[in-house]
Design a protein around this motif. Structure first.
Motif, short mmCIF file in Angstrom:
data_model
loop_
_atom_site.label_atom_id
_atom_site.label_comp_id
_atom_site.label_asym_id
_atom_site.label_seq_id
_atom_site.Cartn_x
_atom_site.Cartn_y
_atom_site.Cartn_z
N PRO A 68 0.82 -1.21 0.00
CA PRO A 68 0.00 0.00 0.00
C PRO A 68 0.86 1.26 0.00
O PRO A 68 2.04 1.21 0.31
CB PRO A 68 -0.82 -0.12 1.28
CG PRO A 68 0.02 -0.97 2.18
CD PRO A 68 0.72 -1.94 1.29
N ALA A 115 -3.17 5.41 1.40
CA ALA A 115 -3.96 4.58 2.30
C ALA A 115 -4.04 5.15 3.71
O ALA A 115 -4.80 4.65 4.54
CB ALA A 115 -3.40 3.15 2.35
N VAL A 168 0.23 1.00 7.55
CA VAL A 168 0.39 1.07 6.10
C VAL A 168 1.86 0.96 5.69
O VAL A 168 2.19 0.37 4.68
CB VAL A 168 -0.20 2.39 5.56
CG1 VAL A 168 -0.01 2.50 4.05
CG2 VAL A 168 -1.68 2.50 5.92
#
Length: 220
Positions: free
Chosen positions: A50, A54, A64
């Motif tokens: 990610p 995010a 993340v």
């Protein structure tokens, strides 16, 4: 939060971001704010997703960020992908400022270094505006230094102090560079064969830079 900025692509911003992060003691987050030419994740050796996109009001940055494979205290947030980013530069600038502002507010003892887009584009404005200070990176050549001076001037216009300059691929610190950039040259990183960040001389140079910047702890 310290922004790592430069006037041209290939100036050594990403290498400096990761080299400096590795040299610090304690948890350090490195963030790629370059949506058009992201390479922090590749140099760090982490997955592309990610991404920074995010991080929202409900998702903690730590959930993340990717763990750096070789530096246990360093975590990496890749730049948003094209599918993450909005079409217009203005919207993208607003979103980058929002996310970086969230990271700044929730540092919790974690140093944050932001690898900025090159130059003085609209995309470069958001991280420079949010950061507490800017470290300008440039190789020792006239064209790159002139562009770095423009980036430094833009940071000052936005009200963000330039804490110093890092010269890459050289051992020199010519006095005229400090005059051109209107800041002190706080490090020079010698040119070595890749992988650059595995070289002990380079690592020692970034360790000295980290020690110099530690005195400006409020910027990190």
């Amino acid at each position: 939060m310290l922004a790592i900025a430069g006037g041209k692509g290939g100036s050594g911003k990403t290498t400096t971001t990761l080299g400096l992060a590795a040299a610090f003691d304690g948890p350090t987050l490195v963030v790629d704010a370059d949506c058009d030419m992201p390479n922090l994740h590749a140099l760090a050796g982490v997955d592309r997703t990610p991404t920074l996109a995010a991080v929202d009001d409900e998702t903690e940055p730590a959930c993340v960020a990717h763990d750096h494979p070789d530096e246990s205290h360093v975590s990496v947030l890749p730049a948003p992908t094209r599918s993450d980013a909005e079409a217009t530069a203005t919207t993208r600038d607003d979103e980058m400022r929002r996310v970086l502002g969230r990271l700044q507010c929730e540092r919790g003892g974690v140093r944050t270094l932001v690898d900025c887009p090159a130059g003085a584009s609209v995309d470069a404005v958001a991280p420079l505006r949010v950061a507490d200070g800017v470290l300008v990176v440039s190789p020792l050549c006239a064209a790159a230094l002139r562009d770095a001076a423009k980036t430094a001037a833009m940071a000052r216009t936005l009200g963000t102090p330039v804490v110093g300059a890092v010269l890459t691929r050289t051992r020199l610190r010519p006095p005229g560079v400090a005059d051109l950039l209107d800041c002190s040259v706080v490090a020079s990183i010698p040119e070595v064969r890749p992988p650059v960040l595995d070289d002990r001389v380079v690592r020692a140079a970034y360790a000295r830079l980290a020690s110099t910047l530690t005195a400006e702890e409020d910027l990190l």
